[in-house]
Design an enzyme around this catalytic site. Structure first.
Site, PDB file in Angstrom:
ATOM      1  N   HIS A  58       0.831  -1.131  -0.015  1.00 58.04           N
ATOM      2  CA  HIS A  58       0.007   0.056  -0.092  1.00 58.04           C
ATOM      3  C   HIS A  58       0.899   1.296  -0.035  1.00 58.04           C
ATOM      4  O   HIS A  58       0.316   2.358   0.510  1.00 58.04           O
ATOM      5  CB  HIS A  58      -0.994  -0.140   1.349  1.00 58.04           C
ATOM      6  CG  HIS A  58      -1.831  -1.410   1.191  1.00 58.04           C
ATOM      7  ND1 HIS A  58      -2.527  -1.477   2.479  1.00 58.04           N
ATOM      8  CD2 HIS A  58      -2.396  -1.939   0.307  1.00 58.04           C
ATOM      9  CE1 HIS A  58      -3.382  -2.511   2.163  1.00 58.04           C
ATOM     10  NE2 HIS A  58      -3.215  -2.836   0.809  1.00 58.04           N
TER      11      HIS A  58
ATOM     12  N   GLU B  12      -3.151  -6.438  -9.556  1.00 58.42           N
ATOM     13  CA  GLU B  12      -1.854  -5.959  -9.061  1.00 58.42           C
ATOM     14  C   GLU B  12      -0.853  -7.081  -9.888  1.00 58.42           C
ATOM     15  O   GLU B  12      -1.198  -8.523  -9.860  1.00 58.42           O
ATOM     16  CB  GLU B  12      -1.739  -6.313  -7.589  1.00 58.42           C
ATOM     17  CG  GLU B  12      -2.644  -5.412  -6.752  1.00 58.42           C
ATOM     18  CD  GLU B  12      -2.896  -5.742  -5.363  1.00 58.42           C
ATOM     19  OE1 GLU B  12      -2.048  -6.650  -4.853  1.00 58.42           O
ATOM     20  OE2 GLU B  12      -3.660  -4.946  -4.668  1.00 58.42           O
TER      21      GLU B  12
ATOM     22  N   GLU C 291      -3.543 -13.419  -3.855  1.00 59.94           N
ATOM     23  CA  GLU C 291      -2.611 -12.271  -3.794  1.00 59.94           C
ATOM     24  C   GLU C 291      -1.151 -12.477  -2.933  1.00 59.94           C
ATOM     25  O   GLU C 291      -1.011 -11.870  -2.145  1.00 59.94           O
ATOM     26  CB  GLU C 291      -3.029 -10.858  -3.679  1.00 59.94           C
ATOM     27  CG  GLU C 291      -4.068 -10.674  -2.340  1.00 59.94           C
ATOM     28  CD  GLU C 291      -4.394  -9.331  -2.075  1.00 59.94           C
ATOM     29  OE1 GLU C 291      -3.538  -8.391  -2.242  1.00 59.94           O
ATOM     30  OE2 GLU C 291      -5.535  -9.320  -1.879  1.00 59.94           O
TER      31      GLU C 291
END
Length: 403
Positions: free
Chosen positions: A233, A263, A359
């Site tokens: 982040h 991503e 992820e």
């Protein structure tokens, strides 16, 4: 001179705007909430979170220091919003609308209390209501017991309807478009912010085309390079890209409060052996995780399977966070369906209608060969017999080394 208008009032101003879901879908959601109230012996619910209000009414608020609520009882649902937003909350909600004014600090609580005559037990979102906000509400509701409905409401949100899945599927498509725009913008000398803006602009343009009746807000990109890839982040910077940079592409289109994401790890130039080793290992972890997502699988067991693989590779100590999460009404500053996380401490069993990410991420500390963060992220819709991957953007060194 003091303004003497009422502390709260009705303020209809213009016709209802088209909402992203049908009236029947919002009634289904309100019906599920009312079933929770009946089961828990509650007279009404006062929802105060962005995700709680948006999910049940379609209205996504901008707080700016002022409280909002959706008050739901057995007969009606009412958005309570500040006068500064005028008629917009009412136009954007599958609900009635009550405005409160700023002339006294407790006008919000007075407005909410006016919608709860005779209530004895009221549901609130315990994970959102602050200590001060709870005390202020209790002061206006003497003798009323406040009970936490947030966990039950979260569980109801975890299984998506066909309408929700259709929106999430299109969000994944738009995330891929943003990824393509980012890939085209990558070059030595470009700044992270320049590349991020290319992706964001492409997504917002397509949201405006595909969803012309929605409010356009909150779509964003995190594009990171070099050391800045170490955290998932990390904000965008003005760092200029150079050959030999590890890159991280993260696109987040927002449609009516619904978050979707893409991503990917990329590399500018020719990656060295250490970089390829970490990248390829994370891709294998990603593919293993994709294969484990299916109805009947337990979140903790999916996590354990990926942990075993990484431990066998000697890389478990580089893992950064859980392997996936639920999708729906959430963003980087509101919402989280914590009951549906691919982590060791989550025992939820996947079922049809759930939507989760896969992820995995490895972070190699600075100063070591291959330093940086490696992350791939896909969105999967759990069905009756398996799971459908709705992310299309390619991953891995074969596709994302940019020469």
């Amino acid at each position: 001179m003091t303004d003497t208008r009422a502390p709260f009032l009705r303020f209809p101003n213009g016709p209802k705007a088209p909402l992203p879901f049908s009236a029947a879908e919002y009634e289904r959601r309100l019906g599920a909430l009312r079933a929770i109230l009946a089961r828990e012996g509650l007279d009404a619910a006062v929802l105060t979170s962005m995700h709680g209000i948006c999910y049940h009414s379609g209205f996504l608020y901008c707080a700016f220091g002022r409280p909002f609520a959706l008050v739901v009882d057995a007969r009606r649902a009412t958005v309570v919003a500040p006068m500064i937003d005028a008629g917009q909350p009412g136009r954007r909600a599958h609900a009635e609308h009550l405005v409160y004014t700023d002339w006294r600090r407790d006008n919000f609580q007075s407005a909410v209390a006016s919608l709860l005559p005779g209530a004895r037990r009221v549901g609130v979102e315990g994970d959102h209501l602050t200590v001060a906000a709870r005390a202020a509400l209790e002061a206006k509701l003497p003798g009323v017991e406040l009970a936490d409905v947030a966990p039950a409401a979260m569980r109801a949100r975890m299984v998506k309807s066909a309408e929700e899945i259709a929106l999430i599927r299109d969000g994944a498509r738009i995330a891929d478009l943003g990824g393509e725009a980012i890939r085209e913008a990558i070059r030595p000398g470009a700044r992270e912010i320049d590349v991020a803006m290319a992706g964001r602009d492409a997504m917002e343009a397509d949201i405006a085309r595909a969803w012309p009746d929605t409010e356009l807000r909150d779509t964003w990109v995190w594009f990171q390079s070099g050391l800045n890839t170490d955290g998932a982040h990390n904000p965008v910077t003005t760092r200029e890209l150079r050959l030999g940079d590890l890159l991280s592409l993260n696109t987040f289109p927002m449609i009516a409060g619904y978050y979707t994401a893409l991503e990917r790890t990329l590399f500018l130039g020719e990656p060295d052996a250490a970089t390829l080793r970490y990248w390829e290992a994370n891709v294998k972890a990603h593919e293993l995780g994709l294969s484990l997502i299916r109805p009947g699988a337990r979140c903790s067991e999916i996590c354990a399977g990926i942990n075993d693989f990484l431990e066998g590779e000697g890389l478990l100590g580089l893992r950064s966070f859980g392997y996936g999460h639920s999708f729906g009404v959430l963003s980087h500053y509101y919402g989280r369906e914590a009951g549906l996380e691919l982590r060791e401490d989550c025992e939820t069993v996947l079922e049809p209608g759930m939507v989760v990410s896969m992820e995995p991420m490895l972070t190699v500390p600075e100063g070591k060969p291959g330093a940086g963060g490696y992350r791939e992220h896909d969105i999967l819709v759990v069905g009756e017999a398996g799971a459908e991957n709705v992310t299309g953007f390619p991953y891995g060194p074969e596709k994302n080394v940019i020469g």
